[in-house]
Enzyme design. Sequence first.
Site, PDB file in Angstrom:
ATOM      1  N   LEU A  26       1.229  -1.224  -0.117  1.00 12.24           N
ATOM      2  CA  LEU A  26      -0.237  -0.044  -0.385  1.00 12.24           C
ATOM      3  C   LEU A  26       0.701   1.111   0.116  1.00 12.24           C
ATOM      4  O   LEU A  26       1.893   1.386   0.726  1.00 12.24           O
ATOM      5  CB  LEU A  26      -0.682   0.296   1.063  1.00 12.24           C
ATOM      6  N   SER A  27       0.506   2.453  -0.593  1.00 10.25           N
ATOM      7  CA  SER A  27       1.015   3.715  -0.918  1.00 10.25           C
ATOM      8  C   SER A  27       2.910   3.611  -1.419  1.00 10.25           C
ATOM      9  O   SER A  27       3.003   3.002  -2.166  1.00 10.25           O
ATOM     10  CB  SER A  27       0.717   4.137   0.370  1.00 10.25           C
TER      11      SER A  27
END
Length: 311
Positions: free
Chosen positions: A118-119
Amino acid sequence: MLDALTGFGSDPGSLRANTYIPEGFPDNGPLVVVLHGCGQSAESYNNGSGWSTLAEECGVALLFPEQRRINNLLGGFNWFEPGDSHRGLGEPLSIRQMIRQVVDDYAIDPTRVFITGLSAGGAMTSVMLATYPEVFAGGAIIGGLPYRTADTLMQAIFRMKGYGGPSDRRLGALVRGASMGAGGWPTISVWHGGRDTIIHRSNAESIIWQWQRIHKVKGPPTRVEQVDGFPRRVWCNAGKRVVIEEYIIRRMGHGTPISSRGDDGLGEEGKYMLEVGISSTRHIARFWGLTPETPRSVRRERPTVFYKSTA
């Protein structure tokens, strides 16, 4: 509870490593590498995403690389730093060393190694897929960015907001040149919030364009489906194999989509772990063939034209 992994190599990126090996894990089982986002830890991301629960269900080994605050004040992977975005250097080499150790220790099937994040972890997933494509059968990038879209912190900030970046042709060339001809291209799963104000959704489009060139599947998707009420776009290669999929979760901000309720629930809601009624963890595992389950609700639609955003 995750277990610490030590002694996995020279660790030039100075990262921590954690594992989760389900009881009774068989020889030649699969491995999923999970990369947390900024402001998260390996434990918090595992708890939110539910990966260890799924690992118990399906017999999957897990590896959780973890950033140290001394390397990045926000606790995120340094995906944009030149010393941490090339094969054989920094954080990518540390993660590669971890994978090699876990594969050896637990007799992992080397053809079934996958990675997701994620991210900043999603952006580092892009780095790993580009620099070590021969290691991974598939990757899933959640709220992330394409490989080498930025080489400095200032560029990274602009790219996160959707401004500038390499041309589509250049994006593909960057991936092709990253692995020094190591060979093999992983399948790609892209997830992004339609209302993400931290990493603009145009980055998801750029990831698609980057890997369309690698897999030679330019143009509109082969098909569009509705999965658990959300659109899934699919690109198939000449052999009719799905090589790229994309979920844009409308009305969702920045984070990992989860569905924690009901019999199929996984994970728990929290910071950047967003309850939206679809489990990215479960669907990514299905895409990779780690679970025999069929999606609960799939409705196929006619393909739509894939336009480049001007944002």
